[in-house]
Scaffold this active site. Structure first.
Site, PDB file in Angstrom:
ATOM      1  N   GLN A  82       5.445   2.505   5.322  1.00 41.84           N
ATOM      2  CA  GLN A  82       4.095   2.404   5.884  1.00 41.84           C
ATOM      3  C   GLN A  82       4.049   3.054   7.268  1.00 41.84           C
ATOM      4  O   GLN A  82       4.907   2.825   8.115  1.00 41.84           O
ATOM      5  CB  GLN A  82       3.679   0.919   5.957  1.00 41.84           C
ATOM      6  CG  GLN A  82       2.242   0.687   6.374  1.00 41.84           C
ATOM      7  CD  GLN A  82       1.221   1.198   5.358  1.00 41.84           C
ATOM      8  OE1 GLN A  82       1.490   1.269   4.158  1.00 41.84           O
ATOM      9  NE2 GLN A  82       0.052   1.578   5.838  1.00 41.84           N
ATOM     10  N   LYS A 111      -1.020  -3.449  -1.423  1.00 47.24           N
ATOM     11  CA  LYS A 111      -0.272  -2.565  -2.328  1.00 47.24           C
ATOM     12  C   LYS A 111       0.631  -3.398  -3.251  1.00 47.24           C
ATOM     13  O   LYS A 111       0.704  -3.143  -4.463  1.00 47.24           O
ATOM     14  CB  LYS A 111       0.557  -1.555  -1.511  1.00 47.24           C
ATOM     15  CG  LYS A 111      -0.322  -0.504  -0.826  1.00 47.24           C
ATOM     16  CD  LYS A 111       0.390   0.331   0.227  1.00 47.24           C
ATOM     17  CE  LYS A 111      -0.622   1.259   0.923  1.00 47.24           C
ATOM     18  NZ  LYS A 111      -0.071   2.076   2.013  1.00 47.24           N
ATOM     19  N   ASP A 145       4.136   8.753  -1.692  1.00 49.38           N
ATOM     20  CA  ASP A 145       3.082   9.008  -0.704  1.00 49.38           C
ATOM     21  C   ASP A 145       2.782  10.510  -0.604  1.00 49.38           C
ATOM     22  O   ASP A 145       1.765  10.904  -0.018  1.00 49.38           O
ATOM     23  CB  ASP A 145       3.546   8.530   0.677  1.00 49.38           C
ATOM     24  CG  ASP A 145       2.853   7.260   1.118  1.00 49.38           C
ATOM     25  OD1 ASP A 145       1.697   7.047   0.711  1.00 49.38           O
ATOM     26  OD2 ASP A 145       3.469   6.501   1.894  1.00 49.38           O
TER      27      ASP A 145
END
Ligand code: GUN
Length: 294
Positions: free
Chosen positions: A98, A54, A121
């Protein structure tokens, strides 16, 4: 006729090119560039790899990335404090924690603490809630589900009126992708471990999204001729002929399914690159919204 192979790598590269041009234009006009903060807790190898990919993708398209690596035993309070600091930091337009987090941390509390405007997200309960209702636009849509729809759209596969079958009901993929298909007027079936006669249900699918995490579970004779298959699974299977000792396969038996389907994504090189492209898209959209004062 063998299926069209949906090249996620090429489609993601085209999207990254579009984003790069937008970021350059934003920088020229305002002096600002979008910024993504990544938060990694602990030392899971898979999570480390995903976060590294990422950050690399951010650099490629000109986004700033800010990375925070926290020890496995970080307290809930310390992690919440970091999220609050990032919420207040005007250089940060997206915050990515994450997952999965270690068991002693409450994922729901952490995700709820992320500012709605920076929830790139799309996992904040309010964004998921809005996604689950008609005509309540979420600020962000989760990246992998968004990538699945983008693959269908950019391949010219019509969704409206089609029979769509989603295998899996996870918070990260199955549930949100089902909502997106419904918003696009598909007729929807969601299957899971207790679904009876799964092959028969899958045979109805004009569009199949497989997200169960079981290597090559979907066989060729489960596929409706001409169906579009989006395979989200990334499963490692032993392979002594490979120098790493394993290879990656999807949830669908690709070699069988490609003889029957109309279009299919490979693993790797299908959905995987799209997840990161959609994260860059969300972060850039968030920055644009902030700049516009929306
Ligand atoms: N873990 C697996 N997929 C994802 C994702 O899309 N976002 C985050 N934050 N964690 C994940």
């Amino acid at each position: 006729m063998p299926a069209q192979i949906i090249d996620g790598k090429a489609i993601a590269a085209a999207i990254r090119g579009e984003i790069k041009a937008e970021v350059e234009a934003m920088k020229a006009a305002s002096g600002q560039v979008p910024g993504l903060a990544t938060v990694l807790v602990g030392e899971r190898k898979d999570s480390q790899t995903y976060v590294r990919m990422k950050k690399k993708a951010c650099a490629e398209v000109g986004l700033n990335s800010f990375s925070y690596d926290l020890p496995e035993d970080v307290s809930q309070e310390e992690l919440l404090k970091l999220v609050q600091d990032l919420n207040a930091n005007s250089d940060v337009h997206g915050i990515l924690v994450q997952l999965p987090l270690p068991d002693h941390l409450d994922t729901e509390t952490i995700l709820s603490a992320i500012s709605l405007e920076k929830d790139v997200d799309g996992f904040h309960p309010v964004n998921i809630g809005r996604l689950s209702m008609k005509q309540r636009e979420p600020l962000f849509v989760p990246c992998t589900p968004k990538g699945c729809i983008e693959l269908l759209d950019r391949t010219g596969i019509e969704i409206e009126g089609k029979q769509a079958v989603v295998l899996g009901r996870s918070n990260i993929v199955g549930l949100p992708v089902a909502m997106l298909l419904l918003h696009r007027h598909a007729t929807l079936t969601i299957c899971h471990s207790r679904t009876r006669d799964l092959p028969q249900v899958v045979r109805q699918a004009d569009i199949l999204i497989a997200a169960v995490g079981r290597a090559e579970m979907v066989r060729g004779d489960w596929i409706k001729p001409g169906a579009a298959i989006i395979d989200v699974g990334i499963n490692a299977v032993d392979d002594p002929t490979n120098e790493r000792g394993y290879r990656l396969v999807g949830d669908v038996a690709f070699d069988e399914a490609k003889e029957i389907a109309g279009a299919i994504t490979p693993v790797p090189g299908g959905v995987g690159p799209m997840t990161i492209a959609m994260l860059l898209r969300n972060t850039t959209d968030g920055a644009k919204r902030t700049l516009a004062g929306a």
